[in-house]
Design a protein around this motif. Structure first.
Motif, mmCIF file in Angstrom:
data_model
loop_
_atom_site.group_PDB
_atom_site.id
_atom_site.type_symbol
_atom_site.label_atom_id
_atom_site.label_comp_id
_atom_site.label_asym_id
_atom_site.label_seq_id
_atom_site.Cartn_x
_atom_site.Cartn_y
_atom_site.Cartn_z
ATOM 1 N N MET A 1 0.531 -1.137 -0.313
ATOM 2 C CA MET A 1 0.161 -0.578 0.112
ATOM 3 C C MET A 1 1.148 0.830 0.104
ATOM 4 O O MET A 1 1.943 1.406 1.134
ATOM 5 C CB MET A 1 -0.581 0.572 1.152
ATOM 6 N N PRO A 2 0.477 2.164 -0.350
ATOM 7 C CA PRO A 2 1.324 3.495 -0.777
ATOM 8 C C PRO A 2 1.130 4.350 0.275
ATOM 9 O O PRO A 2 -0.227 4.036 1.227
ATOM 10 C CB PRO A 2 1.051 3.775 -2.064
ATOM 11 N N THR A 3 2.723 4.607 0.355
ATOM 12 C CA THR A 3 2.069 5.774 1.683
ATOM 13 C C THR A 3 1.240 7.148 0.770
ATOM 14 O O THR A 3 0.668 7.634 0.520
ATOM 15 C CB THR A 3 3.311 6.175 2.127
ATOM 16 N N ALA A 4 0.724 8.425 2.725
ATOM 17 C CA ALA A 4 0.034 8.601 2.654
ATOM 18 C C ALA A 4 0.595 10.069 0.932
ATOM 19 O O ALA A 4 -0.451 10.642 0.041
ATOM 20 C CB ALA A 4 -0.795 9.759 3.302
ATOM 21 N N GLU A 5 1.140 10.632 1.019
ATOM 22 C CA GLU A 5 2.485 11.263 -0.050
ATOM 23 C C GLU A 5 2.718 10.437 -1.481
ATOM 24 O O GLU A 5 2.737 11.697 -1.980
ATOM 25 C CB GLU A 5 3.657 11.432 0.667
ATOM 26 N N GLN A 6 2.695 9.355 -0.953
ATOM 27 C CA GLN A 6 2.944 8.135 -2.344
ATOM 28 C C GLN A 6 1.809 8.969 -3.332
ATOM 29 O O GLN A 6 1.762 8.834 -4.499
ATOM 30 C CB GLN A 6 3.552 7.127 -2.597
ATOM 31 N N ALA A 7 0.163 8.188 -2.122
ATOM 32 C CA ALA A 7 -0.635 8.800 -2.624
ATOM 33 C C ALA A 7 -1.129 9.854 -3.546
ATOM 34 O O ALA A 7 -1.588 9.363 -4.918
ATOM 35 C CB ALA A 7 -1.862 8.092 -1.429
ATOM 36 N N MET A 8 -0.724 10.514 -2.438
ATOM 37 C CA MET A 8 -1.082 12.389 -3.182
ATOM 38 C C MET A 8 -0.589 12.433 -4.841
ATOM 39 O O MET A 8 -0.937 13.252 -5.488
ATOM 40 C CB MET A 8 -0.786 12.789 -2.332
ATOM 41 N N GLY A 9 1.060 12.231 -4.770
ATOM 42 C CA GLY A 9 1.410 12.350 -5.820
ATOM 43 C C GLY A 9 1.422 11.717 -7.312
ATOM 44 O O GLY A 9 0.823 11.763 -8.513
ATOM 45 N N MET A 10 0.809 9.999 -6.403
ATOM 46 C CA MET A 10 -0.366 9.793 -7.527
ATOM 47 C C MET A 10 -1.438 10.262 -7.820
ATOM 48 O O MET A 10 -1.920 9.752 -9.342
ATOM 49 C CB MET A 10 -0.024 8.198 -7.217
ATOM 50 N N ILE A 11 -2.490 10.515 -7.395
ATOM 51 C CA ILE A 11 -3.766 11.163 -7.159
ATOM 52 C C ILE A 11 -3.442 12.465 -8.503
ATOM 53 O O ILE A 11 -3.866 13.180 -9.001
ATOM 54 C CB ILE A 11 -3.987 11.563 -6.302
ATOM 55 N N GLU A 12 -2.155 13.603 -8.001
ATOM 56 C CA GLU A 12 -2.084 14.771 -9.013
ATOM 57 C C GLU A 12 -1.245 14.100 -9.942
ATOM 58 O O GLU A 12 -1.671 15.234 -10.913
ATOM 59 C CB GLU A 12 -0.704 15.606 -7.832
ATOM 60 N N THR A 13 -0.831 13.151 -10.287
ATOM 61 C CA THR A 13 -0.109 12.886 -11.707
ATOM 62 C C THR A 13 -1.010 11.889 -12.780
ATOM 63 O O THR A 13 -0.608 11.490 -13.275
ATOM 64 C CB THR A 13 1.304 11.814 -11.545
ATOM 65 N N LEU A 14 -2.320 11.830 -11.865
ATOM 66 C CA LEU A 14 -3.267 11.220 -12.723
ATOM 67 C C LEU A 14 -2.672 9.432 -12.650
ATOM 68 O O LEU A 14 -3.420 8.959 -13.641
ATOM 69 C CB LEU A 14 -3.384 11.883 -13.452
ATOM 70 N N ASP A 15 -2.068 9.080 -12.099
ATOM 71 C CA ASP A 15 -1.209 7.864 -11.224
ATOM 72 C C ASP A 15 -2.625 6.800 -11.083
ATOM 73 O O ASP A 15 -2.935 6.954 -10.191
ATOM 74 C CB ASP A 15 -0.486 7.570 -10.686
ATOM 75 N N ILE A 16 -2.836 6.218 -12.691
ATOM 76 C CA ILE A 16 -4.262 4.848 -12.059
ATOM 77 C C ILE A 16 -3.728 3.571 -11.338
ATOM 78 O O ILE A 16 -4.753 3.173 -10.628
ATOM 79 C CB ILE A 16 -4.444 4.783 -13.267
ATOM 80 N N ALA A 17 -2.846 3.351 -10.511
ATOM 81 C CA ALA A 17 -2.580 1.984 -9.941
ATOM 82 C C ALA A 17 -1.996 3.307 -8.717
ATOM 83 O O ALA A 17 -2.810 2.802 -7.205
ATOM 84 C CB ALA A 17 -0.640 2.217 -10.233
ATOM 85 N N VAL A 18 -2.670 4.478 -8.303
ATOM 86 C CA VAL A 18 -3.753 4.536 -6.878
ATOM 87 C C VAL A 18 -4.772 3.685 -6.783
ATOM 88 O O VAL A 18 -5.490 3.345 -5.326
ATOM 89 C CB VAL A 18 -3.678 6.156 -6.885
ATOM 90 N N PHE A 19 -5.339 3.034 -7.431
ATOM 91 C CA PHE A 19 -7.245 2.310 -7.171
ATOM 92 C C PHE A 19 -6.685 1.361 -6.992
ATOM 93 O O PHE A 19 -6.421 -0.029 -7.226
ATOM 94 C CB PHE A 19 -7.186 2.400 -8.829
ATOM 95 N N GLN A 20 -6.115 1.510 -5.379
ATOM 96 C CA GLN A 20 -5.695 -0.730 -4.816
ATOM 97 C C GLN A 20 -7.167 -1.404 -4.590
ATOM 98 O O GLN A 20 -6.614 -2.460 -4.520
ATOM 99 C CB GLN A 20 -5.450 0.180 -3.270
ATOM 100 N N VAL A 21 -8.683 -1.285 -4.296
ATOM 101 C CA VAL A 21 -9.831 -1.595 -4.241
ATOM 102 C C VAL A 21 -10.113 -1.791 -6.183
ATOM 103 O O VAL A 21 -10.220 -1.225 -6.598
ATOM 104 C CB VAL A 21 -10.513 -0.670 -3.536
ATOM 105 N N LYS A 22 -10.524 -2.934 -6.561
ATOM 106 C CA LYS A 22 -10.876 -2.869 -7.622
ATOM 107 C C LYS A 22 -12.550 -1.937 -7.640
ATOM 108 O O LYS A 22 -13.136 -2.189 -7.217
ATOM 109 C CB LYS A 22 -11.641 -4.443 -7.024
ATOM 110 N N THR A 23 -12.028 -1.621 -8.893
ATOM 111 C CA THR A 23 -13.527 -1.227 -9.460
ATOM 112 C C THR A 23 -14.412 -1.024 -11.198
ATOM 113 O O THR A 23 -12.520 -2.070 -11.799
ATOM 114 C CB THR A 23 -13.523 0.620 -8.996
ATOM 115 N N GLU A 24 -15.187 -1.383 -11.019
ATOM 116 C CA GLU A 24 -15.578 -1.997 -12.559
ATOM 117 C C GLU A 24 -15.750 -0.795 -13.149
ATOM 118 O O GLU A 24 -17.226 0.748 -13.732
ATOM 119 C CB GLU A 24 -17.578 -2.044 -12.325
ATOM 120 N N SER A 25 -14.569 -0.008 -13.865
ATOM 121 C CA SER A 25 -13.797 0.418 -14.454
ATOM 122 C C SER A 25 -12.952 0.809 -15.393
ATOM 123 O O SER A 25 -11.959 0.070 -15.102
ATOM 124 C CB SER A 25 -13.828 2.226 -13.988
#
Length: 307
Positions: A1-25
């Protein structure tokens, strides 16, 4: 699991790897979700997220780990099956808020989970007092029929701030509901702007957010007319493909029934011809001609008693 700082970086750079829980998309949908999330963060600073139809929480995840999201409200009637504009019924076994919370808790720390409120209800039955403060960003991803989606939109509006953003997932399936939502906003006199992001995410900016959605999201959007026309053709094609075996079976049944009907008509026509032949043979016989005077007397008697 990414750290909070890593997760924020992923959100800001549109890195879809941030989706750690399955989503129907789709992968492009997830990138569009993150683009909308970043848009909300930039225009609101801090925002309240409301989601209609969460299942196991895949699309909730990025908001719960985002410090800019002050609260997240999941509204879901939790059906085990629901219809779809594709003329199919989709099943969701073990669809419960408890299951979703358990799945999310495996990935999200307790402090972030504390932001989550779940409401097991149709959004049209949710009182505005239940959402305080009101939401500024919403995602409608419940039952994918035009009727239900438009109802969800009408139900969401009282739970939102006047200047807000409402997104729709699977916009290709419920395009008519989105068009109806636009007409409804016109009727209410609410300024709005809609963009369609890849693959199937529609974004409505309301009030003062209309121009911001147009200016900042339109450069990343699909052509509106092309998207709507293609969505309609693909939907009709899918419906025809799904129901083609059933239609062919019904046609074969009709052909069989028609064949039986033709045979019955032919049998009745033959019986009629045989009867006509027997009558003709009888009326042309010597006995029939010889009995004519007797029949005439009988007819006169019948007419006399019939008076």
């Amino acid at each position: 699991m990414p750290t909070a700082e890593q997760a924020m970086g992923m959100i800001e750079t549109l890195d879809i790897a941030v989706f750690q829980v399955k989503t129907e998309s789709t992968l492009s949908d997830r990138k569009s979700f993150l683009r909308v999330q970043n848009f909300a963060r930039s225009v609101f600073g801090h925002y309240v997220y409301l989601e209609v139809g969460s299942h196991i929480g895949g699309s909730l995840f990025p908001h719960l780990i985002d410090p800019a999201c002050e609260a997240a409200i999941s509204v879901d009637a939790r059906p085990t099956a629901q219809p779809d504009e594709r003329s199919q019924v989709f099943h969701y076994p073990e669809n419960s808020a408890a299951r979703m919370i358990a799945v999310l808790s495996d990935w999200i720390p307790p402090a972030a989970m504390a932001k989550l409120t779940t409401i097991d209800s149709d959004v049209s039955d949710v009182s505005p007092e239940a959402v305080d403060p009101r939401a500024t960003l919403a995602l409608i991803d419940g039952e994918h029929t035009d009727t239900a989606c438009f109802s969800d939109f009408v139900g969401v509006l009282p739970l939102m701030e006047q200047d807000c953003v409402v997104a729709f997932h699977d916009a290709n399936l419920i395009a008519d509901a989105i068009l109806n939502a636009e007409r409804f906003l016109d009727h209410l006199g609410i300024t709005h702007e809609t963009v369609f992001l890849p693959d199937t995410v529609a974004v409505l900016g309301l009030g003062r957010l209309a121009s911001a959605v147009r200016d900042r999201l339109q450069p990343h959007a699909l052509d509106r007319k092309t998207f709507l026309d293609l969505s309609q053709r693909q939907l009709w094609s899918h419906i025809a493909k799904v129901h083609s075996p059933k239609i062919h079976a019904e046609l074969e049944g009709l052909r069989s029934d028609n064949s039986q009907l033709v045979k019955e008509i032919e049998r009745m026509q033959k019986a009629s011809r045989d009867a006509e032949a027997r009558v003709a043979a009888m009326t042309s016989s010597t006995t029939w001609r010889a009995s004519a005077p007797v029949r005439a007397v009988v007819d006169r008697i019948k007419r006399r008693f019939a008076r």
